[in-house]
Design a protein around this motif. Sequence first.
Motif, short mmCIF file in Angstrom:
data_model
loop_
_atom_site.label_atom_id
_atom_site.label_comp_id
_atom_site.label_asym_id
_atom_site.label_seq_id
_atom_site.Cartn_x
_atom_site.Cartn_y
_atom_site.Cartn_z
N UNK A 68 0.82 -1.22 0.00
CA UNK A 68 0.00 0.00 0.00
C UNK A 68 0.84 1.26 0.00
N UNK A 69 2.15 1.13 0.26
CA UNK A 69 3.04 2.30 0.25
C UNK A 69 3.77 2.44 -1.08
N UNK A 70 3.29 1.75 -2.10
CA UNK A 70 3.89 1.86 -3.43
C UNK A 70 3.77 3.29 -3.93
N UNK A 71 4.85 3.82 -4.51
CA UNK A 71 4.88 5.18 -5.00
C UNK A 71 4.69 5.25 -6.51
N UNK A 72 4.59 4.11 -7.17
CA UNK A 72 4.56 4.08 -8.64
C UNK A 72 3.16 4.29 -9.19
N UNK A 73 3.09 5.02 -10.29
CA UNK A 73 1.83 5.19 -11.03
C UNK A 73 1.97 4.71 -12.46
N UNK A 74 3.19 4.60 -12.96
CA UNK A 74 3.47 4.10 -14.31
C UNK A 74 4.28 2.82 -14.20
N UNK A 75 4.02 1.89 -15.13
CA UNK A 75 4.68 0.59 -15.06
C UNK A 75 5.26 0.21 -16.41
N UNK A 76 6.48 -0.28 -16.39
CA UNK A 76 7.18 -0.70 -17.59
C UNK A 76 7.27 -2.23 -17.58
N UNK A 77 6.67 -2.88 -18.57
CA UNK A 77 6.70 -4.34 -18.67
C UNK A 77 7.86 -4.73 -19.58
N UNK A 78 8.73 -5.60 -19.07
CA UNK A 78 9.91 -6.03 -19.83
C UNK A 78 10.02 -7.55 -19.76
N UNK A 79 10.81 -8.11 -20.66
CA UNK A 79 11.11 -9.54 -20.61
C UNK A 79 12.19 -9.77 -19.56
N UNK A 80 12.51 -11.04 -19.32
CA UNK A 80 13.51 -11.35 -18.29
C UNK A 80 14.89 -10.81 -18.64
N UNK A 81 15.15 -10.64 -19.93
CA UNK A 81 16.45 -10.09 -20.32
C UNK A 81 16.41 -8.58 -20.54
N UNK A 82 15.32 -7.96 -20.09
CA UNK A 82 15.24 -6.50 -20.11
C UNK A 82 14.69 -5.87 -21.37
N UNK A 83 14.20 -6.68 -22.33
CA UNK A 83 13.66 -6.11 -23.56
C UNK A 83 12.27 -5.53 -23.29
N UNK A 84 12.00 -4.30 -23.75
CA UNK A 84 10.71 -3.66 -23.47
C UNK A 84 9.55 -4.36 -24.16
N UNK A 85 8.46 -4.51 -23.45
CA UNK A 85 7.24 -5.10 -23.99
C UNK A 85 6.17 -4.02 -24.15
N UNK A 86 5.90 -3.30 -23.07
CA UNK A 86 4.92 -2.21 -23.10
C UNK A 86 5.10 -1.34 -21.88
N UNK A 87 4.62 -0.11 -22.00
CA UNK A 87 4.68 0.86 -20.91
C UNK A 87 3.24 1.27 -20.60
N UNK A 88 2.79 1.05 -19.36
CA UNK A 88 1.39 1.29 -19.00
C UNK A 88 1.30 2.53 -18.12
N UNK A 89 0.48 3.47 -18.54
CA UNK A 89 0.30 4.73 -17.83
C UNK A 89 -1.20 5.00 -17.70
N UNK A 90 -1.63 5.63 -16.61
CA UNK A 90 -3.05 5.99 -16.52
C UNK A 90 -3.22 7.44 -16.96
N UNK A 91 -4.42 7.74 -17.41
CA UNK A 91 -4.67 9.02 -18.07
C UNK A 91 -6.14 9.37 -17.88
N UNK A 92 -6.39 10.62 -17.49
CA UNK A 92 -7.77 11.04 -17.31
C UNK A 92 -8.30 11.63 -18.61
#
Length: 261
Positions: A68-92
């Motif tokens: 519950x003390x997480x400070x993150x609002x944006x999340x970066x999804x990557x593979x195990x070797x660090x390759x980017x998959x997608x970046x998830x952001x919320x937006x009003x």
Amino acid sequence: MYKYPIKFEFPMVSLGRQVDVKNGDGKFIMRASDPFISFKDSMSYIDGSGKEVYRAEGDTSFRFMFQFASMSSDWNIVTTDGKPVAYVDDYWARMEEFKDMNVNITSSAPVMQSDGRADLGGVLGNVAANFANNFADNVIRSNVPARLVYQIKSREDGDVLGWIVPSRGTGWFDFLPYSTRIQILNLPFAARAYAPSYEFKIGNLYGPTVLKLQKQRDLLVDKYTLEKVGELTDQQERWAIPALTLVAMFERTRVKKMADW
């Protein structure tokens, strides 16, 4: 690549957030889990053999121990070797039907006189018209309810890959005053009966729906199903399903917090 409807199933009791993703034929795809106690704001996705296939990293590398003390609002999804998959952001965003609302106030007074001198009345008229337009637009933007949508982007170049938006009925429920929503969800079994749905769109926020995520009504456990209602490629599925898994987890948490208020 996948068989639909894909199922997202949450355990009745768990320490930390967790969701199992299963194919339409019942076969296990992956499990996303967010530990309740951790100093690193990240989640892991594991397959049926227990091997990590993806990792979701928050925009802050450190959190204050508890979930519950997480400070993150944006999340970066990557593979195990660090390759980017997608970046998830919320937006009003405002509802689609309000996206073109404006008040068209113009002044017909000329800004120049026939001898080339500035017409003060015309200048002031145009200033007043511009002020009225800006004021009206700001009033509309501040009074027309907005809804929380999730924007999925490419981490490499920042291009928008897709959107996850509440369906129209779900959106209108979110427009109710917060206290009213809490009162409704606190009615006996109301939170269990509340079944929001979400639309997944490729590229354009106002484009056609490709996938539909729907919460199921169940008295014991939380379940979501993902129906395919349009066309998308295998390549698009590779980033869409991990992103939808993350959003399902966030939305389930959001609804539970409203119901537990």
